[in-house]
Design an enzyme around this catalytic site. Sequence first.
Site, PDB file in Angstrom:
ATOM      1  N   THR A   1       0.887  -1.163   0.000  1.00 15.27           N
ATOM      2  CA  THR A   1       0.000   0.000   0.000  1.00 15.27           C
ATOM      3  C   THR A   1       0.924   1.210   0.000  1.00 15.27           C
ATOM      4  O   THR A   1       2.006   1.165   0.605  1.00 15.27           O
ATOM      5  CB  THR A   1      -0.938   0.044   1.237  1.00 15.27           C
ATOM      6  OG1 THR A   1      -0.149   0.231   2.407  1.00 15.27           O
ATOM      7  CG2 THR A   1      -1.745  -1.234   1.386  1.00 15.27           C
ATOM      8  N   HIS A   2       0.517   2.235  -0.700  1.00 23.27           N
ATOM      9  CA  HIS A   2       1.393   3.408  -0.913  1.00 23.27           C
ATOM     10  C   HIS A   2       2.738   2.977  -1.477  1.00 23.27           C
ATOM     11  O   HIS A   2       3.758   3.609  -1.240  1.00 23.27           O
ATOM     12  CB  HIS A   2       1.602   4.197   0.389  1.00 23.27           C
ATOM     13  CG  HIS A   2       0.327   4.537   1.084  1.00 23.27           C
ATOM     14  ND1 HIS A   2      -0.335   5.724   0.887  1.00 23.27           N
ATOM     15  CD2 HIS A   2      -0.438   3.807   1.930  1.00 23.27           C
ATOM     16  CE1 HIS A   2      -1.459   5.718   1.608  1.00 23.27           C
ATOM     17  NE2 HIS A   2      -1.540   4.568   2.236  1.00 23.27           N
TER      18      HIS A   2
ATOM     19  N   SER B   1      19.389  -3.798 -24.674  1.00 23.67           N
ATOM     20  CA  SER B   1      19.802  -2.432 -24.959  1.00 23.67           C
ATOM     21  C   SER B   1      20.850  -2.460 -26.061  1.00 23.67           C
ATOM     22  O   SER B   1      21.648  -3.384 -26.149  1.00 23.67           O
ATOM     23  CB  SER B   1      20.378  -1.801 -23.687  1.00 23.67           C
ATOM     24  OG  SER B   1      21.274  -0.752 -24.025  1.00 23.67           O
TER      25      SER B   1
ATOM     26  N   LYS C   1      21.399  -4.990 -19.841  1.00 26.78           N
ATOM     27  CA  LYS C   1      19.984  -4.637 -19.732  1.00 26.78           C
ATOM     28  C   LYS C   1      19.046  -5.716 -20.276  1.00 26.78           C
ATOM     29  O   LYS C   1      19.299  -6.320 -21.304  1.00 26.78           O
ATOM     30  CB  LYS C   1      19.712  -3.332 -20.489  1.00 26.78           C
ATOM     31  CG  LYS C   1      20.349  -2.095 -19.886  1.00 26.78           C
ATOM     32  CD  LYS C   1      19.821  -1.751 -18.503  1.00 26.78           C
ATOM     33  CE  LYS C   1      18.443  -1.184 -18.516  1.00 26.78           C
ATOM     34  NZ  LYS C   1      18.351   0.161 -19.052  1.00 26.78           N
TER      35      LYS C   1
ATOM     36  N   GLU D   1       6.012  -1.585 -21.230  1.00 26.48           N
ATOM     37  CA  GLU D   1       6.042  -0.115 -21.272  1.00 26.48           C
ATOM     38  C   GLU D   1       5.149   0.409 -22.392  1.00 26.48           C
ATOM     39  O   GLU D   1       4.482   1.445 -22.250  1.00 26.48           O
ATOM     40  CB  GLU D   1       7.475   0.378 -21.460  1.00 26.48           C
ATOM     41  CG  GLU D   1       8.357   0.103 -20.243  1.00 26.48           C
ATOM     42  CD  GLU D   1       9.825   0.300 -20.574  1.00 26.48           C
ATOM     43  OE1 GLU D   1      10.268   1.453 -20.613  1.00 26.48           O
ATOM     44  OE2 GLU D   1      10.523  -0.699 -20.806  1.00 26.48           O
TER      45      GLU D   1
ATOM     46  N   TYR E   1     -28.136  14.251 -37.597  1.00 24.89           N
ATOM     47  CA  TYR E   1     -26.786  13.931 -38.073  1.00 24.89           C
ATOM     48  C   TYR E   1     -25.979  15.196 -38.336  1.00 24.89           C
ATOM     49  O   TYR E   1     -26.484  16.171 -38.889  1.00 24.89           O
ATOM     50  CB  TYR E   1     -26.850  13.088 -39.363  1.00 24.89           C
ATOM     51  CG  TYR E   1     -25.461  12.778 -39.908  1.00 24.89           C
ATOM     52  CD1 TYR E   1     -24.732  11.710 -39.407  1.00 24.89           C
ATOM     53  CD2 TYR E   1     -24.873  13.600 -40.876  1.00 24.89           C
ATOM     54  CE1 TYR E   1     -23.439  11.454 -39.856  1.00 24.89           C
ATOM     55  CE2 TYR E   1     -23.583  13.348 -41.334  1.00 24.89           C
ATOM     56  CZ  TYR E   1     -22.875  12.268 -40.819  1.00 24.89           C
ATOM     57  OH  TYR E   1     -21.600  12.018 -41.253  1.00 24.89           O
TER      58      TYR E   1
ATOM     59  N   GLN F   1     -18.571  11.614 -38.171  1.00 23.47           N
ATOM     60  CA  GLN F   1     -17.662  10.758 -38.949  1.00 23.47           C
ATOM     61  C   GLN F   1     -16.394  10.418 -38.151  1.00 23.47           C
ATOM     62  O   GLN F   1     -15.760   9.406 -38.393  1.00 23.47           O
ATOM     63  CB  GLN F   1     -17.297  11.470 -40.259  1.00 23.47           C
ATOM     64  CG  GLN F   1     -16.399  10.681 -41.176  1.00 23.47           C
ATOM     65  CD  GLN F   1     -16.379  11.265 -42.578  1.00 23.47           C
ATOM     66  OE1 GLN F   1     -17.329  11.105 -43.329  1.00 23.47           O
ATOM     67  NE2 GLN F   1     -15.316  11.949 -42.929  1.00 23.47           N
TER      68      GLN F   1
ATOM     69  N   LYS G   1     -15.460   6.857 -36.147  1.00 27.30           N
ATOM     70  CA  LYS G   1     -14.786   5.651 -36.637  1.00 27.30           C
ATOM     71  C   LYS G   1     -13.295   5.657 -36.312  1.00 27.30           C
ATOM     72  O   LYS G   1     -12.729   4.623 -35.946  1.00 27.30           O
ATOM     73  CB  LYS G   1     -15.047   5.486 -38.124  1.00 27.30           C
ATOM     74  CG  LYS G   1     -16.466   4.987 -38.387  1.00 27.30           C
ATOM     75  CD  LYS G   1     -16.905   5.116 -39.802  1.00 27.30           C
ATOM     76  CE  LYS G   1     -17.253   6.531 -40.186  1.00 27.30           C
ATOM     77  NZ  LYS G   1     -18.406   7.099 -39.430  1.00 27.30           N
TER      78      LYS G   1
END
Length: 461
Positions: free
Chosen positions: A156-157, A278, A284, A291, A318, A323, A326
Amino acid sequence: MTTHLWSGRFDAPPDALTFAWGSSFGFDRRLFEDDVIGSLAWARGLKRAGVIDDDDAQRLEAALTAILERGRAEPAFVDGPDEDVHSFVERLLVERLGDTGRRLHTGRSRNEQVSLDLRLYLMRRVPLLQRAVAAAIGALYRQALQAGDALMPAFTHFRPAQPVLVAHFLLAHAAPLRRDYDRLAGARREADALTLGSGAIAGTSYDIDVEALARDLGFSRVVANSIDASSDRDFAVTFLYACALTMIHLSRLAEDLIILCGDEHGYFDLSDATSTGSSMMPQKKNPDPLELVRGKTGRAIGQLTALLTALKGLPAGYNKDLQEDKHAVFDAEDTLAGCLMVTRAVVEGLTLNRARAEAAASGLLLATDVADYLVGRGVPFRRAHEIVGALVRKLHTEGRAFQALSAEEWHSASDLFGADVADRVTPRASVAAKRTPQSTAPDAVRDALADLGRWLAGVAG
Ligand code: ARG
C-alpha cells in the site's frame, strides 16, 4: 463518372482536395461487409414493403452477394475515389445493375446506414476482444495455479504492507479484467439496435417492417426515435469507455510487472521472448512490451475523450462531426487488441522467483499480525498498535526483524506475548489467519481460483 451522390442539386463538382480531405473511405472501408450485409437486408425489406419487385430484389441480392464475396476475398477491391464505403457499394451496384442499383437507396439515408454499419461492426468485433480479455485472464489464472502457496508482499502506498499469496496478487489483476469482459458485453448490448427505418431524420415513408428487418440482421430491438438514432453515438462512447478502462487495467498490471520483475524486487522474471535488450548496455533486459502497453493507454483514453468532445456541442440530428467516431472506435479497438495479445504473452512467460518473493514477504510487514496477537489477548487494537509501533521503531533502528527478538525482548514490549508468538508471527501464519472470502487465506484463494476456472470454462464454451 460522378463520385459524389448529390450532383443533381449542384452546378459545380466539389473541390478535389476538400472532397478528398472530407472523405472517409480510407478508414470506413473497414465497415465494408457490414455495409453490404445491411444493404442486402434493406433490399429484402424494400421487397417485403412492395417498393421493389421480385426481379429487382433478386438482382440486387445477387450483385450485393457478389460484391461481398469479392471484397472479402480481395481486400484491394474495396477501394476507389468514393466519398465513403456507402457510396462505394452504391457505385458498384449502379455500374453492375443500372437503374435497379439506383433503387436500393429508396427510403434510406446514409445517416442511419453509417450508424447501422458501426453497430453491426461492434456486434461482431466486441466478442473477439472479449475472447482476448479471457485469454489474458487465462494466463493470469494459470500463473496463479502454478504459484501454489508461494508468498510475496502486497503493497500500500507502494510500501510493503502485508504478506499475501502470489496467487492472490495475480487474481487481483484478473478481477478487473473480468469486469472488463462484462463491460464489453454491455457495450455490445448497447450497439444492438436497428437504426434502419429512421431515414435521414424523420423516418421513412415506405412500409418497412422494421421488426422483421431487425431480426433479419440479428438485432434484438429497433431504436426508439429517428432523430436520436441519426446522432446517437452513445454505444460508441460506451465501447470506448470499456476499451479505455480495460487499457487502464492492463497498464496497471504492466506497471506492477515492470517493477516486480526489476532487479530491485525480482519476484518474477520476464521471459527473454517478451523482453528487449539495450543497444549499448549489455546487462539490460528491458520490459519494452509492458512499457508500450502502459504508453498506449493514453491513446485509448484520448479516443474516448475525442468522441465525447465531438459529441458535446452537436445539435440534434446527423452532423458530419460524427464521422470522427470511426477513427476513435477503430484505433481504440486495435490498441486494445494488440495490448491484450502482448499482455497475455508476457504473463505466460513469467517465472516466479519464489525464494526472493517470500524473503520480501517477511520482516516488519508482520507488524499487523503482532498487533492482532495482542488483540487476541484482550488488548484494545489502538493500544496494541501503539505497543507494536514502538517495537517496530526499535527493530527498524537496529535493522532487525520480529523473528530476531528474544523471549525477554518480547516480554519487555508486553507481558502478554507468550512463547507461541514466534510461530504466530510468520508470513505463512499471517495469510493463514485471514478469515474472509475475499482475503488471501489459502482456502479463500483456492475457492477464488476454482471460481475463475469455472468462469473461464464457461466463456470458452
Ligand atoms: N461518411 C459519413 C460518416 O461517417 C457517412 C454519413 C454521411 N451522411 C451525410 N449526411 N453526409 O458519418
